[in-house]
Design a protein around this motif. Structure first.
Motif, mmCIF file in Angstrom:
data_model
loop_
_atom_site.group_PDB
_atom_site.id
_atom_site.type_symbol
_atom_site.label_atom_id
_atom_site.label_comp_id
_atom_site.label_asym_id
_atom_site.label_seq_id
_atom_site.Cartn_x
_atom_site.Cartn_y
_atom_site.Cartn_z
ATOM 1 N N ALA A 1 4.282 -9.344 5.392
ATOM 2 C CA ALA A 1 4.799 -8.159 4.706
ATOM 3 C C ALA A 1 5.131 -8.475 3.247
ATOM 4 O O ALA A 1 4.830 -7.691 2.336
ATOM 5 C CB ALA A 1 6.030 -7.630 5.431
ATOM 6 N N GLU B 1 -6.952 -4.719 0.769
ATOM 7 C CA GLU B 1 -6.313 -4.850 -0.540
ATOM 8 C C GLU B 1 -7.339 -4.844 -1.661
ATOM 9 O O GLU B 1 -7.067 -4.391 -2.780
ATOM 10 C CB GLU B 1 -5.479 -6.137 -0.586
ATOM 11 C CG GLU B 1 -4.471 -6.171 -1.721
ATOM 12 C CD GLU B 1 -3.600 -7.415 -1.674
ATOM 13 O OE1 GLU B 1 -4.155 -8.511 -1.478
ATOM 14 O OE2 GLU B 1 -2.371 -7.288 -1.806
ATOM 15 N N TYR C 1 5.072 -0.308 8.476
ATOM 16 C CA TYR C 1 4.984 -0.930 7.163
ATOM 17 C C TYR C 1 4.232 0.000 6.212
ATOM 18 O O TYR C 1 3.229 0.620 6.590
ATOM 19 C CB TYR C 1 4.247 -2.270 7.245
ATOM 20 C CG TYR C 1 4.978 -3.316 8.047
ATOM 21 C CD1 TYR C 1 5.879 -4.183 7.440
ATOM 22 C CD2 TYR C 1 4.776 -3.436 9.413
ATOM 23 C CE1 TYR C 1 6.555 -5.152 8.168
ATOM 24 C CE2 TYR C 1 5.454 -4.395 10.159
ATOM 25 C CZ TYR C 1 6.345 -5.246 9.526
ATOM 26 O OH TYR C 1 7.021 -6.195 10.262
ATOM 27 N N SER C 2 4.708 0.078 4.980
ATOM 28 C CA SER C 2 4.073 0.930 3.974
ATOM 29 C C SER C 2 3.874 0.159 2.680
ATOM 30 O O SER C 2 4.763 -0.568 2.223
ATOM 31 C CB SER C 2 4.934 2.167 3.697
ATOM 32 O OG SER C 2 4.413 2.913 2.608
ATOM 33 N N SER C 3 2.683 0.345 2.093
ATOM 34 C CA SER C 3 2.404 -0.279 0.794
ATOM 35 C C SER C 3 2.918 0.577 -0.360
ATOM 36 O O SER C 3 3.008 0.099 -1.491
ATOM 37 C CB SER C 3 0.896 -0.513 0.635
ATOM 38 O OG SER C 3 0.192 0.722 0.705
ATOM 39 N N LEU D 1 4.321 -5.076 1.575
ATOM 40 C CA LEU D 1 4.532 -4.022 2.569
ATOM 41 C C LEU D 1 6.012 -3.939 2.900
ATOM 42 O O LEU D 1 6.644 -4.963 3.192
ATOM 43 C CB LEU D 1 3.740 -4.319 3.849
ATOM 44 C CG LEU D 1 2.220 -4.437 3.697
ATOM 45 C CD1 LEU D 1 1.598 -4.876 5.017
ATOM 46 C CD2 LEU D 1 1.607 -3.124 3.224
ATOM 47 N N GLN E 1 8.950 -2.712 5.426
ATOM 48 C CA GLN E 1 9.201 -2.285 6.808
ATOM 49 C C GLN E 1 10.256 -1.180 6.785
ATOM 50 O O GLN E 1 11.330 -1.338 6.207
ATOM 51 C CB GLN E 1 9.659 -3.487 7.640
ATOM 52 C CG GLN E 1 9.388 -3.370 9.137
ATOM 53 C CD GLN E 1 10.222 -2.322 9.820
ATOM 54 O OE1 GLN E 1 9.690 -1.332 10.334
ATOM 55 N NE2 GLN E 1 11.539 -2.506 9.812
#
Length: 376
Positions: free
Chosen positions: A209, A177, A236-238, A214, A216
Motif C-alpha cells: 500500500a 501503474e 484501498y484507493s489510489s 494506496l 486503506q
C-alpha cells in the motif's frame, strides 16, 4: 461470465453458512435491506457505489443478496469466498439488472465474483490482460462519460497462503501503474490491520500500500466473533480524495460485515422503470355497476355503418362506466423476488442483523449467547 481458478487449493477458515427459507417483497419489507435503509443517504445521489463482502458461499445467499440489490441502488458488488465451480451456471446466480463475472476455485472454498449494475450510467469490462493466474482476483474497468477509467480489483487472499502471492499482486499493480489509472482494490485480505502485533502478511500488504500510494479506507472491525474483532476486509484507493464516503455495514448474511465506498458525488442516473396499468376494485359495487351499464344507450352503436366506428363508440361507453366504478391506476412493476422470503423470515433476518450490529458495538459475550443467531 465464468473463468475458473484451479491452482489454489488452500482450505479456508470459515464454515459454510446456508440461509433459510425465503415471499413476495416490497421495498419496505424487513430484510437485509434494512442495514441500508438505516443508512439510505449513503447510496442516494452520491456517485459510483461499491460494496464488498466475504459471503461465505454465494449459492446459499443468492436470494438474500438479490433482495438487497433490488431494493437498493448499488453499482458494483465484489464478493469473496463464493465457493462455486463450473457446475453452477450464471443463470442460477442471476440477479435482474446485474451482470455477473466470476473466478471460481471450488465448492470447498475461495472464489471471487462481481455483480455489476447494467443500468448505472457506465460501461464495464473485465481486464484479463492485467490479471494474474495465481491470484483469486478479477479486475474490472469502469468507464463513465467524460471521466477517466477506474479499475476495480476484487481480491481474495486465502488465510495462511504463501507470501509469494504478494509478489504477484505487486506485478499486477506495476502493470496498472504504468497506465496511470485510478485504482480501487477491495476484498478479504486476511491481514488484520487492527492487530497490535501485525503478522508478516499484514506487514507485506502495508508495504505494498505504501509503495503504490494506496490508502486503506476501512477503520472499523469487519469480522466480529464472540472472542475477536479484526479488520481483514480492506478497501484501498489510489485517489482517496475522490472517495466521498466509506465504511462498514453489519449484516448477519455472513460472519463478515459489508464494506463500502462511494466514488465522487455525481447524481445517479435515474432508471427507466416499467409500469403497468391495473384497476382498483376497492369501492366496486357490482349491483350499481350493472345498473349503470343497463342505462347506457347501447342502441346508438347500431347507427354506424363502419364497424370500427361502432367499436370505438362501444369502448367509450363501456370504459366511461368502468372507470367510474373501477378506476385505473399506474403501478410500478417490481422485480420478481423469491417467493419463500416470507414476512416471518424477513423479520428473523432483521433481528439477526440488529443483533450483529449490537454485538459489533458492545463487547459482551452475553449477546452472542442469547442472540437469535448472528449467522444463519
Amino acid at each position: 461470465m465464468l473463468f475458473t481458478l484451479d491452482t489454489l487449493n488452500t482450505k479456508d477458515k470459515h464454515s459454510t453458512n446456508i440461509n433459510g427459507k425465503n415471499d413476495e417483497l416490497s421495498k419496505t419489507s424487513l430484510s437485509t435491506s434494512n442495514i441500508f435503509s438505516e443508512n439510505h443517504k449513503i447510496f442516494m445521489n452520491k456517485g459510483l457505489s461499491i460494496i464488498g463482502l466475504n459471503i461465505v458461499t454465494l449459492l446459499g445467499k443468492i436470494d438474500e443478496l438479490k433482495h438487497l440489490l433490488l431494493n437498493n441502488t448499488i453499482d458494483i458488488v465484489a464478493l469473496n469466498e463464493t465457493r462455486l465451480n463450473n457446475s453452477i451456471t450464471d443463470n442460477i446466480q442471476n440477479i435482474n439488472g446485474y451482470d455477473i463475472y466470476r473466478k471460481d476455485r471450488n465448492r470447498e472454498g475461495g472464489g471471487v465474483a462481481f455483480f455489476v449494475n447494467n443500468n448505472g450510467g457506465f460501461t464495464h469490462s473485465v481486464r484479463y490482460d492485467l490479471m494474474h493466474n495465481e491470484l483469486e482476483m478479477i479486475i474490472l474497468e469502469i468507464k463513465k462519460p467524460q471521466n477517466k477509467p477506474i479499475l476495480i480489483i476484487a481480491w481474495y487472499r486465502p488465510p495462511n497462503s504463501e507470501l509469494k502471492l504478494f509478489e504477484y499482486v505487486e506485478h499486477v499493480l506495476e502493470n496498472i501503474e504504468c497506465g496511470n489509472r485510478e485504482i480501487i482494490m477491495i476484498g478479504d485480505m486476511n491481514c488484520d490491520i487492527l492487530s497490535a502485533n501485525p503478522t508478516c502478511y499484514t506487514q507485506r500488504i502495508n508495504e505494498i500500500a505504501k509503495n503504490f500510494h494506496l490508502k486503506q479506507l476501512i477503520s472499523e472491525p469487519t469480522r466480529i466473533t464472540k472472542n475477536s474483532r479484526t479488520i481483514i476486509d480492506h478497501i484501498y484507493s489510489s485517489f482517496p480524495e475522490k472517495i466521498s464516503t466509506s465504511g462498514v455495514l453489519h449484516t448477519g448474511m455472513s460472519d463478515h460485515s459489508i464494506i463500502y465506498a462511494i466514488i465522487g458525488k455525481e447524481e445517479k442516473i435515474k432508471h427507466n422503470h416499467k409500469f403497468r396499468i391495473s384497476r382498483t376494485y376497492k369501492h366496486f359495487d357490482e349491483n350499481q355497476f350493472k345498473s349503470d351499464m343497463e342505462n347506457v344507450p347501447w342502441h346508438e352503436i347500431t347507427i354506424y355503418s363502419n364497424v370500427d366506428d361502432a367499436l370505438d363508440d362501444f369502448e367509450n361507453k363501456f370504459l366511461t362506466i368502468a372507470n367510474l366504478h373501477a378506476p385505473s391506476k399506474k403501478k410500478r412493476v417490481r422485480h420478481k423476488n423469491s417467493p419463500w422470503l416470507t414476512k416471518e423470515v424477513l423479520q428473523l433476518m432483521h433481528e439477526r442483523d440488529r443483533t450483529k450490529k449490537r454485538a459489533s458495538k458492545e463487547e459482551s459475550s452475553q449477546i452472542w449467547d442469547d442472540g437469535p443467531g448472528i449467522c444463519l
